[in-house]
Design a protein around this motif. Structure first.
Motif, short mmCIF file in Angstrom:
data_model
loop_
_atom_site.label_atom_id
_atom_site.label_comp_id
_atom_site.label_asym_id
_atom_site.label_seq_id
_atom_site.Cartn_x
_atom_site.Cartn_y
_atom_site.Cartn_z
N CYS A 295 8.95 12.70 -1.08
CA CYS A 295 8.08 13.59 -1.86
C CYS A 295 8.93 14.55 -2.67
N GLY A 353 4.28 15.15 -5.30
CA GLY A 353 3.88 13.78 -4.95
C GLY A 353 5.10 12.92 -4.66
N LYS A 371 -0.76 12.64 -3.78
CA LYS A 371 -1.33 12.29 -2.48
C LYS A 371 -2.65 13.04 -2.26
N GLU A 373 -5.43 13.98 0.52
CA GLU A 373 -5.68 14.08 1.96
C GLU A 373 -7.18 14.26 2.19
N ASP A 390 -1.45 8.39 -3.65
CA ASP A 390 -1.53 8.10 -2.22
C ASP A 390 -2.79 8.72 -1.63
N GLU A 392 -4.56 9.68 2.25
CA GLU A 392 -4.48 9.78 3.70
C GLU A 392 -5.85 10.17 4.23
N ASN A 408 -0.19 4.42 -1.85
CA ASN A 408 -0.21 4.10 -0.43
C ASN A 408 -1.47 4.66 0.22
#
Length: 684
Positions: A295, A353, A371, A373, A390, A392, A408
């Motif tokens: 990151c 990121g 990313k 979350e 990404d 999560e 991801n």
């Protein structure tokens, strides 16, 4: 020892009689050799005497030796009635009567002197180095002759001369000129002075004198060969005076100094890292958390751009320029979350990121994958998730929901009857039940498309050449091309030598259909060209060879796009999968196992648990702890040809396939390591 006499007289008979008298022998006791016969001149002038060599036979010498005890009479050259003036170095000897020179011969200041008196006659022997004449009769090398008063002795020594040889060699690149020398010389011979002795052996001293080469001759040759640059004049002088055979570098061009291509230097970590498993609060080890994504923060330096450095041209020995190799720079494409510095030499992050750097030849693409979350479950209340970066998710993904990320995805809960799409990697900590999963699916498409596009490119290049040849044939006139375009020619060629091209075009269309959800506008335009140009020959839009050439260039461009470097963060990790369809563009790891699942991956499949029912394909091989089903549901394991299937325990009824070769196991088997040998037969 041989005893012989060389005699000269007006006739051969007279000369023989003189020799017999000197040897005190008869004709039966000697060998007679006529060296020169007599010759009469006109009016009595220029007459020539006869010369003979008479040698006493060996047995007669022994008899005489017994009779004469220790003394042997001297052997001399019979006096001639005519004195022929010598032409070279000679000296008739009459010396003052000195007791210590009587019966001796010597050389002083290069002249031969001898003192013969009565039976006291010195001898002289000719050698290879010095030629000898007695009264103008040549004496053979190694032969010894007694000297008598009045003999005229003459000798000659001849110098040996070897002329120098040289040549000039210019290398193929005209960067070096060499002067090859074979040294020339003169060997000067001079007879050695010798004190008075009874037996004189003519010897000569030798002195070697080297012959230099004229430097002006070498320079003249260089001018003739147009050598004008980088001459080493001192080396030329040195070479011309060389006393040994050698090669000298006498001119040298100046090599071009190569420049350096531009390049991009990455200043941050861009690869996923394996980390040590983490310990839970209860003291147990969580082996599921073994990867970590890099990151960066806003303002971080991602990389440096180094421009190309132009080389320096050289000069060859002809004075012509030698161009330095061309250099190229890098082409940097800044994606999301990145920007160039004002001087254009730095790439900076503009958001937090994961940095992504893809280097392909001269092209560098840099982007920041952010990313997202998501806390809790993905359900109707939250809606589907589509995110450029990404993702999560701390909870579960519930029925009918969809999570799609250009990056991801990490899901800590279950995935139940949902759809998951990730362009990079997927990690599911819990179970996947009745779901559809695609990870790095674009790379699956690229892997299938690359070999097909390679064949299409090669075949269309050949096709362009073939059409140019057919254009010149009588069967196809220019007017036919103007009226109907390339359709008639393509029709003929597809039915002949280009059947394979037609087959590959159809195969590519089927591959596109399988991955149509991934196809963007660029690929759609290419598909349209194939359909309208090749697959609909009655109305082909290829009118000219230029149209076909544009298609070839587009194919080459798209082929470069699909040949991407291997990205180590294209992977998927699961705990347990049941009744699902899984597509992954890289390796797959499953902890507990799979049940009745269709799984296809472009890398290695590793399962530390079991595979129960379903169809599993892994391009680079499999390592499974246990595979097979007790019951009606079959289990099939497939890998590409060249890969290996390793199963610790394989239940009966399981099917293994490597390439096109298939094997059905009827009984339980332990520690199976299946591959194909060179004959494409199974090896266990």
């Amino acid at each position: 020892m041989e005893r012989s006499v060389i005699a000269r007289a007006k006739t051969v008979q007279d000369a023989v009689e003189q020799a017999l008298t000197l040897l005190d022998a008869t004709k039966q006791q000697v060998h007679i050799e006529v060296m020169e016969s007599e010759a009469k001149g006109m009016l009595g002038l220029y007459s020539k005497q006869a010369v003979v060599k008479v040698t006493l036979k060996t047995e007669e010498i022994l008899d005489q030796s017994l009779d004469m005890a220790e003394y042997s009479p001297p052997i001399s050259i019979a006096e001639a009635s005519v004195n022929i003036p010598p032409s070279r170095i000679e000296h008739p000897v009459t010396t003052p009567s000195i007791d210590n020179t009587e019966g001796k011969v010597w050389i002083e200041s290069g002249q031969v002197y001898f003192h013969s008196k009565g039976n006291h006659q010195p001898s002289i022997r000719a050698t290879e180095q010095v030629s000898l004449w007695i009264d103008e009769v040549p004496i053979l090398a190694g032969e010894t002759v007694k000297l008598s008063a009045g003999d005229i002795v003459r000798y000659e020594v001849e110098d040996k001369v070897v002329e120098p040889v040289w040549d000039i060699h210019i290398d193929d690149k005209a960067m070096n000129v060499q002067l090859r020398i074979e040294a020339g010389y003169r060997i000067i011979r001079q007879v050695v002075d010798t004190p008075p002795t009874l037996r004189l052996v003519l010897k000569a001293e030798e002195h070697k004198q080297y012959t230099p080469i004229e430097p002006i001759a070498v320079r003249k040759k260089l001018i003739e060969q147009k050598v004008v640059y980088g001459l080493y004049h001192d080396e030329i002088k040195k070479a011309c005076l060389s006393e040994v055979n050698d090669t000298f570098l006498i001119a040298e061009g100046e090599q071009a100094i190569a420049g350096t291509n531009g390049y991009f230097e990455i200043k941050v970590d861009t690869k996923t890292r394996k980390v040590q498993p983490k310990m839970r609060e209860n003291g147990t080890i969580d082996y599921r958390e073994i990867k970590e994504f890099p990151c960066v923060d806003d303002g971080d330096l991602i990389g440096l751009i180094y421009p190309p450095a132009i080389g320096i041209n050289g000069v060859n020995v002809f004075g012509e320029p030698v161009l330095a190799p061309p250099v190229t720079g890098v082409i940097v494409l800044t994606g999301h979350g990145t920007q160039l510095s004002q001087d254009g030499l730095e790439i900076l992050a503009t958001r937090t990121g994961m940095p992504e750097v893809i280097i392909q030849g001269r092209h560098v693409k840099v982007a920041i994958i952010p990313k997202l979350e998501h806390r809790g479950d993905v359900a109707l209340q939250t809606g589907n998730i589509h995110f450029q970066g990404d993702v999560e998710i701390s909870g579960t993904v519930q029925d009918t929901m969809k999570v799609e990320a250009d990056g991801n995805i990490h899901i800590k809960g279950n995935v139940n009857m949902a759809e998951i799409i990730a362009t990079q990697s997927l990690m599911v900590t819990a179970n996947v039940i009745g779901s559809e999963v695609a990870v790095g699916q674009l790379f699956l498409f690229y892997g299938q498309a690359e070999p097909i596009l390679q064949v299409i490119l090669e075949q269309t290049e050949f096709l362009t050449t073939a059409i140019e040849q057919l254009n010149r044939a009588a069967a196809f006139k220019i007017t036919d091309i103007d009226q109907h375009g390339l359709a008639p020619l393509l029709d003929v060629l597809f039915r002949g030598r280009f059947k394979e091209l037609h087959k590959q075009l159809l195969l590519f269309m089927r591959t596109i259909e399988e991955h149509k959800a991934l196809i963007n506008e660029e690929w759609q335009k290419y598909i349209k060209e194939i359909k309208n140009g090749f697959l609909n020959l009655t109305m082909s839009h290829f009118k000219t060879a230029q149209d076909l050439d544009r298609f070839v260039k587009r194919t080459a461009y798209l082929l470069d796009r699909v040949v991407l470097p291997q990205l180590d963060h294209i992977f998927a990790q699961f705990h347990y999968i049941q009744n699902s369809q899984i597509l992954v563009g890289g390796p797959v790891q499953v902890k507990k196992g799979c049940y009745n699942t269709q799984l296809r991956c472009a890398g290695l499949l590793e399962v530390t648990g079991f595979l129960r029912g379903g169809d599993y394909y892994a391009a680079k091989g499999m390592h499974i702890q246990e595979a097979g089903t007790i019951g009606s549901n079959s289990t099939k394991l497939t890998v590409k040809e060249g890969a290996v299937i390793h199963v610790d325990k394989l239940l009966g009824g399981t099917i293994l396939q490597i390439g096109s070769k298939m094997h059905h196991f009827k009984e339980d088997t332990l520690n199976v390591k299946a591959r194909l040998n060179e004959d494409r037969q199974f090896v266990w």
